[in-house]
Design an enzyme around this catalytic site. Structure first.
Site, short mmCIF file in Angstrom:
data_model
loop_
_atom_site.label_atom_id
_atom_site.label_comp_id
_atom_site.label_asym_id
_atom_site.label_seq_id
_atom_site.Cartn_x
_atom_site.Cartn_y
_atom_site.Cartn_z
N GLU A 225 -68.50 -75.97 47.90
CA GLU A 225 -68.50 -75.46 46.36
C GLU A 225 -68.51 -76.82 45.68
O GLU A 225 -69.32 -76.75 44.47
CB GLU A 225 -67.21 -74.87 46.00
CG GLU A 225 -67.16 -74.24 44.48
CD GLU A 225 -65.93 -73.44 44.19
OE1 GLU A 225 -65.77 -73.09 42.95
OE2 GLU A 225 -65.27 -73.44 45.10
N ASP A 226 -67.74 -77.72 46.00
CA ASP A 226 -67.59 -78.95 44.95
C ASP A 226 -68.15 -80.17 45.40
O ASP A 226 -67.90 -81.20 44.79
CB ASP A 226 -66.23 -79.07 44.78
CG ASP A 226 -65.48 -77.57 44.22
OD1 ASP A 226 -66.18 -77.26 43.21
OD2 ASP A 226 -64.30 -77.51 44.26
#
Length: 751
Positions: free
Chosen positions: A134-135
């Site tokens: 996600e990051d």
């Protein structure tokens, strides 16, 4: 500082050089952590700065994490764990959290929480990697290449898709939950990592500067994640999540209750110890070797009791709760009997969750006693093994040393997955899921003795859907304890419910006025939508036949199939629904059936036939019947009535079936200078603004309201009979479709 590890939990151990400090008083996890961290570091490192920032966390080092896993799993792949630790540190790089800490401290701490629960190495690695996709620039393919398909699948289950973060608040939460539920239905470890992820985020929530964002995250935690933790029996997680969310959502109430609890501690003269000693002594006299200790009730639990019972803090008598741990279940019942003989117990406050455990596996005996004839004391009695399971629930079964790990979804999770499939939109999904995961249960039985847990207030219809969705859909009646009772009757603990069904029955919209379970509401709404879809598709077929009549050539099955493909529908039924719901214009349909057919066609033919009544002798008066309100597009017939003229009826009007003493006249529609009148039965939700929304639908569809009458008033619904001016059947159909699409309208039908 490698010897110091701080946990923000209600019961924490702090190991420092030269000794150990143990603390087990429930004063609020964050405050315990802050106060004790200052003391521990100041004592351990006198030369260091003694003021510790409130957010300080001593992160697990790489070798410490590996050692913790190896302690309970000697066969764990040390190299793989090391690689995962380094991978998350490298991928998150220089990213920072709101606290200013390196971002990778978060996945490392989540992994630490997983080691506390003694989970397998795949879960530990998933915790370390859960934010990388996600990051960071990492992909699921990268994770699978480095750590295998099982870890990749788990990481994908926990990962939030980036597009979800850009969605509106409720929709984002719903989509997040939808993905989460579907993933954990395949592997429940996804749930464990997600709960630990949310718990650690809540512990550091106070670093986020935006108060609205803090409250949004706290509300989502209170509404979804804390109840989910409760449903899998992870009460330690649930209590801490609730407390931290409570602090953000109700800061004044939180401060008042925690201050009052602190005052009680300062004025306490050893009463808690005295009560615990008296309980232990009474049980020792009965030959029972037990452990007894007391604790304050959770501040959020106290606040909720104050709110539900409308009581001030001073009138909450059972703030203290005591726990008795025995060696085996038989001793639990022996201890209960001895306590009831020694102390007067409060009637109606006894619960046996050992013989009938909760859905999440929780087992314990609960009773409330009078101490010194005035003070109420809540006592929970359970075995030590039950206590471990009760505090950590599902996670306790996943402990590496146990071989009987749960596989697949438990019953309530299957219900949640069914709700995901049945929910129409994000708001509906959130509503149904909250209903499905909240606590406060009652127990009801089938005639054959099968036990079902239901929320308080559940009815016979809720029970039928809990047994099976098909049974709920076919329900026509119910017997409760052998007596015929209305379907809306709330069930009580121990009721025996027999459902009476019919193969021709269908769920009724009115059931939404009294059912309380998410599963029932989702199934009813889905059935109503499917019924409406069939009705709209049937209208679409009638409109399609009229459109075909205006084409210059005959139309066969092949042309219809090609039209369906040109309009990009998978099935002919989908095209008929689109026509009935006014998503396609007549011209679009004509062009799809016979390309180029509308090029030289007069505009009025491609838009619909002009209207009037044909078949009447010159000078003969007519009127549209008030019983069926025919509109252009309906098949019609005339009744020549003496002294009245000709009444125009729809061919399927019920009055015609009653036998009318009149001559029949074959009629059809032609030109007409003014609109016809359509009569509708509309059920609105009983809330502010719904009547205005209905009027707005008429205005947007260029229809004038001729008459409006409130015909029925119920608690959740208001029913209106509305006469509106319309051009033809297609116009009326578009209005009905628009009404059904409105959030203000529960049901809309033509009379």
């Amino acid at each position: 500082m490698s010897g110091l590890r701080c946990y923000a939990t209600a019961s924490s151990d702090f190991a420092i050089p030269g000794g150990e400090i143990a603390f087990a008083q429930s004063t609020g996890p964050v405050h315990v952590f802050r106060q004790l961290a200052n003391l521990a570091i100041a004592d351990a490192f006198p030369l260091a700065e003694t003021r510790v920032a409130p957010h300080i966390e001593i992160m697990l080092r790489q070798y410490e994490l590996v050692e913790r896993v190896k302690e309970y799993d000697p066969d764990a792949d040390e190299a793989l764990l090391n690689r995962a630790y380094v991978y998350t540190v490298q991928k998150h790089g220089s990213q920072k959290r709101a606290s200013g800490d390196p971002y990778f401290s978060h996945p490392v701490e989540v992994a630490g929480l997983m080691t506390d629960l003694k989970l397998d190495q795949e879960t530990i690695i998933t915790a370390l990697l859960h934010d990388t996709v996600e990051d960071t620039l990492a992909t699921i393919e990268d994770v699978e290449k480095n750590f295998g398909p099982k870890v990749a699948r788990l990481v994908d289950g926990v990962t939030k898709l980036s597009k979800i973060e850009q969605m509106p608040e409720d929709e984002r939460a719903a989509e997040n939950l939808r993905k989460f539920l579907l993933a954990m239905s395949e592997d429940l470890r996804v749930l464990l990592v997600k709960l630990a992820d949310r718990l650690h985020n809540m512990r550091t929530l106070h670093h986020i500067k935006n108060p609205d964002k803090r409250r949004r995250i706290a509300r989502e935690t209170m509404d979804i994640y804390a109840p989910l933790a409760e449903r899998v029996g992870m009460y330690e997680y649930m209590r801490e999540m609730q407390l931290l969310a409570f602090e953000q959502l109700e800061p004044e109430a939180y401060d008042i209750i925690t201050k009052r609890l602190e005052q009680l501690r300062q004025t306490d003269t050893g009463q808690v110890d005295r009560i615990a000693l008296d309980i232990k002594q009474a049980l020792s006299e009965a030959g029972l070797d037990v452990g007894v200790w007391g604790r304050e009730k959770h501040p959020y639990s106290i606040w909720r009791k104050m709110a539900e019972r409308h009581l001030p803090f001073e009138q909450i008598s059972d703030i203290m709760a005591f726990r008795v741990l025995t060696e085996n279940p038989e001793d639990c019942y022996r201890a209960l009997g001895k306590l009831h003989r020694t102390f007067q117990f409060v009637p109606g406050r006894f619960k046996d969750y050992i013989s009938t455990p909760k859905n999440n596996g929780y087992r314990s005996l609960h009773t409330t006693l009078f101490y010194d004839r005035s003070m109420r004391v809540e006592v929970q009695i359970r075995t030590r093994e039950m206590n471990q399971t009760n505090e950590f629930g599902l996670a306790a079964h996943w402990a590496y040393k146990q071989g009987d790990r749960p596989d697949g979804a438990v019953g309530w999770l299957r219900d949640l997955i069914e709700i995901v499939d049945a929910s129409h939109d994000a708001e509906e999904l959130l509503e149904h899921t909250k209903l499905a995961i909240y606590q406060d249960r009652i127990f009801a039985f089938t005639p054959r003795g099968s036990l079902f847990q239901m929320p308080k207030g559940a009815t016979a219809v809720d029970f039928a859907f809990a047994v099976h969705t098909d049974l709920g859909a076919q329900t026509v009646g119910a017997k409760i304890n052998g007596r015929h009772m209305p379907l809306r009757t709330p069930l009580n603990n121990g009721d025996v419910v027999e459902i009476i069904k019919s193969g021709n029955a269908q769920p009724q919209l009115s059931w939404l006025g009294f059912v309380v379970t998410g599963k029932a509401r989702a199934a009813i709404r889905r059935a109503v939508r499917m019924k409406e879809r069939d009705e709209v598709a049937e209208i679409g077929r009638k409109l399609f036949d009229e459109i075909v009549e205006r084409l210059p050539t005959k139309v066969g099955k092949k042309a219809i199939a090609q039209a369906t493909e040109r309009l990009e529908f998978a099935e002919v039924e989908d095209m008929m629904y689109a026509i009935g719901s006014s998503k396609l214009s007549d011209r679009d349909v004509m062009e799809a059936i016979v390309p180029g057919s509308t090029a030289d066609m007069p505009k009025e033919l491609s838009q619909g036939r002009a209207i009037s009544i044909k078949g009447l002798p010159p000078g003969v008066a007519f009127e549209l019947a008030q019983c069926c309100h025919p509109v252009p597009g309906d098949r019609i017939v005339g009744l020549r009535i003496k002294g009245v003229g000709v009444q125009v009826h729809a061919i399927d009007c019920l009055e015609l079936a009653n036998g009318v003493d009149a001559d029949w006249v074959d009629l059809s529609w032609g030109e007409r200078s003014r609109g016809a009148i359509g009569r509708l039965n509309i059920v609105l939700y009983n809330r502010a603004g719904t009547l205005a929304e209905m009027a707005g639908v008429f205005a947007r569809n260029n229809s004038n309201v001729i008459n409006l009458e409130l015909t029925h008033r119920d608690e959740p619904f208001h029913t209106y009979e509305v006469d509106i001016e319309v051009q033809d059947l297609a116009h009326l159909t578009r209005i009905i479709s628009s009404l059904r699409a409105s959030d203000a309208v529960a049901q809309a039908d033509r009379i």
